[in-house]
Design an enzyme around this catalytic site. Structure first.
Site, mmCIF file in Angstrom:
data_model
loop_
_atom_site.group_PDB
_atom_site.id
_atom_site.type_symbol
_atom_site.label_atom_id
_atom_site.label_comp_id
_atom_site.label_asym_id
_atom_site.label_seq_id
_atom_site.Cartn_x
_atom_site.Cartn_y
_atom_site.Cartn_z
ATOM 1 N N LYS A 1 0.859 -1.178 0.000
ATOM 2 C CA LYS A 1 0.000 0.000 0.000
ATOM 3 C C LYS A 1 0.893 1.224 0.000
ATOM 4 O O LYS A 1 1.825 1.325 0.814
ATOM 5 C CB LYS A 1 -0.917 0.033 1.216
ATOM 6 C CG LYS A 1 -1.842 1.268 1.216
ATOM 7 C CD LYS A 1 -2.805 1.255 2.381
ATOM 8 C CE LYS A 1 -2.153 1.637 3.672
ATOM 9 N NZ LYS A 1 -3.137 1.818 4.756
ATOM 10 N N ASN B 1 -12.465 14.710 22.821
ATOM 11 C CA ASN B 1 -11.647 15.124 21.683
ATOM 12 C C ASN B 1 -11.010 16.463 22.009
ATOM 13 O O ASN B 1 -11.622 17.310 22.689
ATOM 14 C CB ASN B 1 -12.493 15.233 20.419
ATOM 15 C CG ASN B 1 -11.629 15.328 19.158
ATOM 16 O OD1 ASN B 1 -10.906 14.383 18.831
ATOM 17 N ND2 ASN B 1 -11.679 16.441 18.469
ATOM 18 N N MET C 1 -4.930 3.047 18.373
ATOM 19 C CA MET C 1 -4.956 2.894 16.925
ATOM 20 C C MET C 1 -4.333 4.051 16.156
ATOM 21 O O MET C 1 -4.290 4.028 14.935
ATOM 22 C CB MET C 1 -6.405 2.703 16.463
ATOM 23 C CG MET C 1 -7.137 1.558 17.139
ATOM 24 S SD MET C 1 -6.289 -0.037 17.001
ATOM 25 C CE MET C 1 -6.331 -0.274 15.227
ATOM 26 N N GLY C 2 -3.842 5.070 16.840
ATOM 27 C CA GLY C 2 -3.355 6.245 16.133
ATOM 28 C C GLY C 2 -1.860 6.314 15.916
ATOM 29 O O GLY C 2 -1.386 7.067 15.064
ATOM 30 N N ASP D 1 1.457 5.225 14.493
ATOM 31 C CA ASP D 1 2.019 4.391 13.427
ATOM 32 C C ASP D 1 3.271 5.000 12.823
ATOM 33 O O ASP D 1 3.691 4.642 11.735
ATOM 34 C CB ASP D 1 0.969 4.165 12.332
ATOM 35 C CG ASP D 1 0.478 5.480 11.720
ATOM 36 O OD1 ASP D 1 0.934 6.564 12.159
ATOM 37 O OD2 ASP D 1 -0.364 5.432 10.810
ATOM 38 N N GLY E 1 -2.270 -1.123 17.850
ATOM 39 C CA GLY E 1 -2.555 -1.345 16.431
ATOM 40 C C GLY E 1 -1.730 -0.427 15.556
ATOM 41 O O GLY E 1 -2.094 0.723 15.319
#
Length: 321
Positions: free
Chosen positions: A67, A160, A219-220, A222, A292
């Protein structure tokens, strides 16, 4: 070569199909039958963008490819486009010839949400009733929709940095006939499951924000330098991930390992739990955390399913190269 345009993806892949594909990839990785290649991710010095490649080969599924894409933070404001942009390329593992080019924007959102929902299914307490969201952007809505299918949640709470974005996840909760409450970070201790999905480069979720027995899906993070939770929280948790090498180098565990709060060999592949080689959560009071990082094999697995469905439904475009 087949081309599956971005506009066709929504009609080709469901959350359930994405969940199954990602779960199978995690299992294959833990069994040593699927391998990710080293990630390339760099600031390009233009539009503050991060661009890179994630690839791999799944021997069981037969998917080979990569990707290409990244994060363009000015897209939404300047162009009305989502900030994450990507395309998946698949190759024939027998010949090396290109097989398909697949729009990767919605696909990425679905597979990222599937990864956290796999972790919720395998690691959260079965009696989890309150889910907390840290982050309310575009990806957060996908995360919440997928997560709500994994447990009998009765309430959604959210925080948030920009509260005006909270209606994004409030609508998802309301569509599921669940109450939503905007909370302060300290109030997240009410949650049985917490998903963090931000682009933060500093810790947001702290030890004091998390109650015993919580499952956290981070999940954020990376990229090197990103961070959503304090390192001490990982030290107090049983930590799982999609791929250990990415977790300790570009994932949430990078900071805990670098500070000495967490040993690198304490991070566990979630595929081991799926395969029955690790018990996963071992008590109701244990805090479990899924790091993740996003592996290329997730994209390839979902893209391969999309190509087959697109050909079957007659919406794939065939080109000679």
């Amino acid at each position: 070569m087949w081309i599956v345009p971005e506009r066709e993806i929504a009609g080709l892949v469901s959350r359930e199909a994405a969940f199954d594909a990602v779960e199978q990839v995690f299992a294959a990785m833990a069994a040593g039958r699927a391998n990710n290649f080293p990630v390339v991710r760099e600031a390009i010095g233009h539009e503050n963008a991060l661009y890179g490649f994630k690839g791999g080969f799944d021997q069981l599924g037969g998917a080979l490819g990569l990707k290409a894409g990244g994060y363009w933070p000015n897209n939404l404001e300047k162009r009305g486009l989502i900030n994450h942009q990507s395309t998946v390329f698949l190759f024939d593992p027998d010949t090396g010839r290109p097989v398909a080019m697949v729009g990767g924007n919605l696909l990425t959102a679905l597979r990222t949400a599937a990864a956290s929902s796999v972790s919720i299914q395998h690691l959260s307490r079965p009696d989890a009733r309150v889910i907390g969201m840290v982050g309310a952007g575009h990806q957060a809505t996908f995360q919440l929709r997928a997560a709500l299918e994994q447990r009998s949640f009765e309430k959604v709470i959210g925080w948030n940095r920009h509260p005006e974005m909270l209606p994004n996840i409030q609508k998802v909760a309301e569509d599921a006939d669940l109450p939503f409450e905007a909370v302060e970070l300290g109030d997240l201790s009410e949650a049985d499951v917490i998903i963090t999905i931000t682009s933060s480069f500093g810790p947001i979720l702290m030890v004091d924000h998390v109650a015993p027995g919580t499952h956290i899906a981070c999940m954020g993070t990376d990229t090197k330098g990103k961070q959503e939770v304090e390192a001490r929280l990982l030290a107090n948790s049983l930590v799982f991930t999609d791929e250990v090498a990415q977790s300790i180098s570009i994932g949430e565990a990078q900071h805990a390992v670098a500070s000495g709060a967490l040993a690198s060999d304490a991070v566990i592949e979630i595929g081991r739990v799926i395969n029955g080689d690790h018990p996963g959560r071992q008590s109701a009071d244990e805090i479990t955390l899924f790091d993740g990082t996003g592996v290329g094999l997730q994209d390839l697995a979902v893209a391969a399913k999309v190509v087959d469905l697109a050909i079957e439904k007659g919406v794939a475009i065939k080109v000679d190269i």
